[in-house]
Design an enzyme around this catalytic site. Structure first.
Site, mmCIF file in Angstrom:
data_model
loop_
_atom_site.group_PDB
_atom_site.id
_atom_site.type_symbol
_atom_site.label_atom_id
_atom_site.label_comp_id
_atom_site.label_asym_id
_atom_site.label_seq_id
_atom_site.Cartn_x
_atom_site.Cartn_y
_atom_site.Cartn_z
ATOM 1 N N GLN A 63 5.808 -23.507 -12.853
ATOM 2 C CA GLN A 63 6.895 -22.807 -13.515
ATOM 3 C C GLN A 63 8.069 -22.749 -12.551
ATOM 4 O OE1 GLN A 63 6.502 -21.650 -16.835
ATOM 5 N NE2 GLN A 63 4.622 -22.863 -16.606
ATOM 6 N N GLU A 64 9.101 -23.542 -12.835
ATOM 7 C CA GLU A 64 10.253 -23.624 -11.944
ATOM 8 C C GLU A 64 11.311 -22.580 -12.289
ATOM 9 O OE1 GLU A 64 9.850 -28.381 -10.979
ATOM 10 O OE2 GLU A 64 11.576 -27.711 -12.138
ATOM 11 N N ASN A 65 12.266 -22.450 -11.393
ATOM 12 C CA ASN A 65 13.340 -21.498 -11.541
ATOM 13 C C ASN A 65 14.575 -22.097 -10.883
ATOM 14 O OD1 ASN A 65 14.994 -19.036 -10.661
ATOM 15 N ND2 ASN A 65 13.414 -18.119 -11.956
ATOM 16 N N ALA A 66 15.743 -21.795 -11.428
ATOM 17 C CA ALA A 66 16.986 -22.315 -10.849
ATOM 18 C C ALA A 66 17.127 -21.909 -9.383
ATOM 19 C CB ALA A 66 18.195 -21.838 -11.655
ATOM 20 N N ALA A 67 16.617 -20.747 -9.027
ATOM 21 C CA ALA A 67 16.533 -20.343 -7.620
ATOM 22 C C ALA A 67 15.199 -20.886 -7.122
ATOM 23 C CB ALA A 67 16.602 -18.825 -7.496
ATOM 24 N N TYR A 68 15.226 -22.119 -6.604
ATOM 25 C CA TYR A 68 14.012 -22.889 -6.310
ATOM 26 C C TYR A 68 12.859 -22.121 -5.674
ATOM 27 C CZ TYR A 68 16.526 -27.102 -7.687
ATOM 28 O OH TYR A 68 17.220 -28.045 -8.383
ATOM 29 N N CYS A 73 3.826 -22.954 -8.231
ATOM 30 C CA CYS A 73 3.005 -24.132 -8.519
ATOM 31 C C CYS A 73 1.869 -23.789 -9.474
ATOM 32 C CB CYS A 73 2.418 -24.684 -7.228
ATOM 33 S SG CYS A 73 3.632 -25.218 -6.011
ATOM 34 N N GLU A 75 -1.316 -24.485 -9.290
ATOM 35 C CA GLU A 75 -2.524 -23.997 -8.637
ATOM 36 C C GLU A 75 -2.432 -22.498 -8.372
ATOM 37 O OE1 GLU A 75 -1.750 -28.185 -6.866
ATOM 38 O OE2 GLU A 75 -0.573 -26.550 -7.749
ATOM 39 N N CYS A 112 0.008 -28.727 -2.657
ATOM 40 C CA CYS A 112 1.016 -28.605 -1.602
ATOM 41 C C CYS A 112 0.507 -27.631 -0.530
ATOM 42 C CB CYS A 112 2.340 -28.132 -2.183
ATOM 43 S SG CYS A 112 2.364 -26.379 -2.653
#
Length: 160
Positions: A63-68, A73, A75, A112
């Site tokens: 689940q990504e976010n504009a604020a990296y 991840c 897992e 990762c």
């Protein structure tokens, strides 16, 4: 000076059909949940499925976010969800599948570094190894009997 030699044992399966039925089912859940990933920035989708010793299977996708740094991840989504729902259950196996929207992912994609550290916390906490299976979109599947093969010098609570 003293030298330390590190060895890791990784089992390689040519295809998902070489896995046991239970392992195939777990990997298929990881593949399926990978489609739920929210990855508008990286275009890299990851799914994870965790088998607990109580028979429950917990899934997660990245689940990504504009604020990296705020994303998470697959897992860790799955492992933290498992810990929240079933804090006393031990994790037996994790299956991970990754695919890129931009290019075919045909080599196995391991967890990762941050995910390795999170998995190690649970492996140490439950005092038993966690089997880890990982693959790309297609192709070989790698399997490790313990996170220690992927992170031989684990940082854990004994160092605090």
């Amino acid at each position: 000076m003293k030298e330390i030699t590190i060895t890791s044992k990784i089992n390689v399966f040519e295809s998902i059909q070489e896995l046991t039925q239970l392992e195939q089912d777990l990997m298929k859940k990881a593949i399926e949940v990978r489609k739920n990933a929210y990855a508008p920035y990286s275009k890299f989708r990851v799914g994870a499925a965790i088998l607990l010793n109580n028979g429950e299977i917990i899934i997660g996708s990245n689940q990504e976010n504009a604020a990296y740094p705020s994303g998470l991840c697959a897992e860790r989504v799955a492992i933290f969800h498992a810990g929240a729902l079933y804090p006393e259950a031990a994790i037996l196996q994790i299956a991970i599948s990754a695919a890129s929207d931009n290019n075919p992912t045909t080599i196995p994609v391991p967890p990762c570094g941050a995910c390795r550290q999170s998995i190690s916390e649970y492996e140490v906490r439950q005092n038993s190894p966690i089997k880890i299976y990982y693959m790309g979109e297609t192709g070989e599947i790698h399997q490790s009997d313990s996170l220690k093969n992927l992170l031989p010098f684990m940082f854990d609570n004994k160092l605090l």
